[in-house]
Design a protein around this motif. Sequence first.
Motif, short mmCIF file in Angstrom:
data_model
loop_
_atom_site.label_atom_id
_atom_site.label_comp_id
_atom_site.label_asym_id
_atom_site.label_seq_id
_atom_site.Cartn_x
_atom_site.Cartn_y
_atom_site.Cartn_z
N PHE A 153 0.81 -1.23 0.00
CA PHE A 153 -0.04 -0.05 0.11
C PHE A 153 0.98 1.27 0.03
O PHE A 153 0.46 2.36 -0.52
CB PHE A 153 -0.96 -0.02 1.03
N ALA A 154 2.06 1.17 0.60
CA ALA A 154 2.94 2.54 0.60
C ALA A 154 3.60 2.53 -0.70
O ALA A 154 3.89 3.74 -0.94
CB ALA A 154 3.82 2.15 1.73
N ARG A 155 3.71 1.68 -1.43
CA ARG A 155 4.62 1.73 -2.78
C ARG A 155 3.61 2.11 -3.84
O ARG A 155 3.76 3.00 -4.82
CB ARG A 155 5.26 0.37 -2.85
N PHE A 156 2.16 1.60 -4.00
CA PHE A 156 1.40 1.84 -5.15
C PHE A 156 0.33 2.58 -4.59
O PHE A 156 -0.50 2.40 -3.45
CB PHE A 156 1.08 0.61 -5.64
N GLN A 157 0.01 3.38 -5.49
CA GLN A 157 -1.13 4.47 -5.25
C GLN A 157 -2.40 3.58 -5.21
O GLN A 157 -3.43 3.91 -4.66
CB GLN A 157 -1.23 5.53 -6.15
#
Length: 229
Positions: A153-157
């Motif tokens: 979740f932190a890496r992909f929007q």
Amino acid sequence: MGESGVSELLGAPVLPQDIVEETVPGNIRRAEHFVSFLRRIVEYLREKMTIQHVFQENPKLFLNQMQNTLMTDAKSLRFCSERLKSLVTTLEVENLAEMTPLQLVSDFATLLGTYGRSDNFAIIFEPTDHSGIPDPLLQLACLDASLGIKPVFARFQTVILTSGTISPLNLYSKILGFSPIVARSLSMSMERKCICPMIVSRGPDQVGFSRAQRRLMRRLCRSISGLLL
């Protein structure tokens, strides 16, 4: 193999960003000190795995015992994976497969040093497999699935989760610790009965499928391939 290949095969476990940005402790910066440190960890785990009964232990207790025996701290344990990757890169090791056992030990130490004080993990030890054959297995079991999905979740929007087994929908969002923007359940029907479940617990050589020991992986792959063919 280049540095990118080393990072891919010997990538450190998922760690909080504040820990990643810390500096490597001085007691494991020199290569000979780090190798000695890893050797002591291996000897400690080897001694633990001589126990002849199943047990589940709180990681806080396991971590405290490990720190007292090795005369070390949690910070040194946290940097085992990163320090091993740095050492392999420096030495330009070609056959990374030979480093797999050390990587497993380093990952275990890193995760224990990082999350050992929380209640989201448990230490589980089994001295034998399901058939009673001696095959000691020491696990650091994660009890919180949100720790694994958080970096995604932190890496992909935008993240899309699809599966035929995500039901009920609201339960999985709570387990993974997120609030879905859109959640849809689609009904599906087939004109004919084209899917028939089959449960296989053992292969032709009687090796169980439920526990994939690394040393039996080749035999398990052969059994599963024969089943599919």
